[in-house]
Design an enzyme around this catalytic site. Structure first.
Site, PDB file in Angstrom:
ATOM      1  N   TYR A 142    -106.818  -1.455  24.766  1.00 36.71           N
ATOM      2  CA  TYR A 142    -107.654  -1.496  25.636  1.00 36.71           C
ATOM      3  C   TYR A 142    -108.233  -3.012  25.366  1.00 36.71           C
ATOM      4  O   TYR A 142    -108.551  -3.379  24.440  1.00 36.71           O
ATOM      5  CB  TYR A 142    -108.844  -0.654  25.482  1.00 36.71           C
ATOM      6  N   ASP A 234    -106.569  -9.713  20.415  1.00 37.66           N
ATOM      7  CA  ASP A 234    -107.957  -9.246  21.190  1.00 37.66           C
ATOM      8  C   ASP A 234    -108.618  -8.455  19.982  1.00 37.66           C
ATOM      9  O   ASP A 234    -108.402  -7.286  19.343  1.00 37.66           O
ATOM     10  CB  ASP A 234    -107.608  -7.877  22.081  1.00 37.66           C
ATOM     11  N   LYS A 263    -118.591  -8.136  20.585  1.00 38.07           N
ATOM     12  CA  LYS A 263    -118.930  -7.029  19.573  1.00 38.07           C
ATOM     13  C   LYS A 263    -120.087  -7.784  18.661  1.00 38.07           C
ATOM     14  O   LYS A 263    -120.996  -8.278  18.813  1.00 38.07           O
ATOM     15  CB  LYS A 263    -118.248  -5.750  18.984  1.00 38.07           C
TER      16      LYS A 263
END
Ligand code: PLP
Length: 448
Positions: A142, A234, A263
């Protein structure tokens, strides 16, 4: 447990917010817990129920819900001084300096506002650098709500995974099963000269936590080098969590060309970043001609929160604490699983953990000698090796309905809050305690 307030808030929310939420994963069954406040490793909901929280904001809250004084002070000061200016500030330089000092492959950065924005910008940069259009992503990986990576299908037979995305986007996106070196070699043999980049999470964190098999990232690195493609890690989830300040790339010893962050690097405030070698990052405007811009990018409050969070982690035993509790949880869960559900698999590393409801233990029990008792490490000599999920298809095969409809609910009733589904990682924070771990293991024992 009484959930009347959450229920009635959701009722109101359904009238004014699509699906009653602002991010689809939050719409848990039968309705979400509305959180009133956090407290250490816990959250308290609108009805006053207290839970041990392993959602942790879906990853950003390395320190838990009680942020240290210095983080609070920095955030309050920035806010009091006027939250943003549309002009550079020292704090964004300091955070960039911190990241480049610690993350092996990163010499320079561009801050953005979310993980999605980071992966969009990284893909654009890779396409511009190579003059090629195709990107490769992992099935089950994702990379945010972006057109180029919301695809389904295999190899070069891909289609958009959401309405509203033109087929032509998916035509440029190829997919691979994670951990399958042979499939990667074959895809490159066929399309290598068209591939701008391979974009992968170092550990699949949105699909059950799948650890790479030995040598997998090295193979991707080698293929990208051979064919002139870029390797993009990622690290939106793994960044400043797995491997500590060096991130997963440092832990695995593989240097990508570009890295995306979000994050934790914003300390709980909206953030994203693309990092890499200077000659690549300097292609972004205004240094280069690859357009990239944003009103809120490098937002002083996010920069200050991220910087003070990471400084705190550097100066305290944050990673020792979260990784030790992670090990304890995974070992305790391995024992419980061996006893009560030997077909299930304990996964995760550092402060990430999960029990995947796999259907097959390959005949092995988790209590056999030499199994990975602190979470699957994909060691070929482990008796559970064949049963350990290697890719998204293996995770998808798990008993996901049992997880969502029975197990998660029961954990919630016992005061342990887990993410909405089987696929998302759970996180240990610096605020979690030994007592939380004991309580959690007891709850698993009951619910499994
Ligand atoms: N990349 C990964 C690996 C993620 O886990 C996420 C979100 O969870 C994203 C990108 C997108 O980040 P954001 O939700 O901040 O846009």
């Amino acid at each position: 447990m009484n959930h009347e307030q959450s229920r009635s808030l959701y009722d109101r929310a359904l009238s004014v917010l699509a699906g009653g939420v602002n991010s689809s994963v939050r719409a848990t069954q039968p309705y979400p817990v509305f959180v009133e406040r956090g407290d250490g490793g816990h959250v308290i909901d609108a009805d006053g129920n207290r839970y041990v929280d392993y959602v942790m904001g879906y990853g950003p809250l390395l320190l838990g819900h009680d942020v240290p004084e210095r983080v609070q002070a920095a955030v309050q000061q920035r806010t009091a001084e006027g939250p943003m200016y549309g002009a550079p500030t020292e704090v964004e330089v300091e955070l960039a300096e911190f990241v480049t000092r610690h993350v092996p492959s990163v010499e320079m950065l561009r801050f953005v506002n979310s993980g999605t924005e980071a992966t969009v910008s990284a893909v654009r940069l890779a396409r511009a650098t190579t003059g090629r259009d195709k990107i490769v992503v992992m099935q089950g990986g994702y990379h945010g709500a972006q057109e180029s990576t919301l695809v389904e299908g295999e190899g070069d037979h891909t289609a958009p995974s959401s309405p509203g995305i033109p087929d032509s986007f998916a035509e440029h996106t190829l997919t691979l099963p994670f951990n399958d070196e042979q499939a990667a070699r074959e895809l490159f043999e066929e399309h290598g000269d068209e591939i701008a980049a391979v974009l992968t999470e170092p550990i699949l964190g949105n699909y059950g936590i799948v650890h790479p098999v030995e040598g997998y990232h090295e193979t991707l690195r080698e293929l990208c080098d051979d064919y002139g493609s870029l390797l993009i890690f990622d690290e939106v989830i793994t960044g400043f969590r797995v491997g500590g300040l060096q991130c997963a790339q440092g832990k695995f010893g593989v240097e990508p060309d570009l890295t995306t962050f979000a994050k934790i690097v914003g300390g709980g405030f909206p953030v994203g970043a693309v990092g890499g070698r200077s000659e690549l990052i300097e292609q972004f405007t205004p240094a280069g001609d690859v357009f990239q811009s944003g009103t809120f990018s490098g937002h002083p409050v996010s920069m200050a929160a991220g910087l003070e969070t990471l400084r705190f982690a550097a100066e305290n035993d944050v990673y020792d604490h979260v990784n030790e509790l992670g090990d304890e949880l995974r070992s305790g869960l391995s024992d419980i699983v061996a006893d009560q559900a030997p077909e299930y698999t304990v996964v995760g590393t550092d402060s990430m953990f999960k029990v995947i409801f796999t259907r097959d233990s390959g005949g092995a029990r988790g209590d056999e000698d030499d199994h990975c008792e602190a979470g699957c490490r994909q060691r070929p000599e482990c008796p559970r090796y064949d049963a350990c999920p290697k890719n998204a298809a293996d995770v998808k095969n798990a008993e996901t309905q049992r997880w969502v409809r029975l197990f998660r609910q029961q954990m919630k009733d016992q005061g342990v809050l887990l993410p909405a589904n089987q696929f998302e990682s759970q996180f240990v924070s610096y605020a979690h305690t030994e007592e939380d771990i004991e309580e959690t293991l007891e709850a698993y024992k009951e619910a499994l």
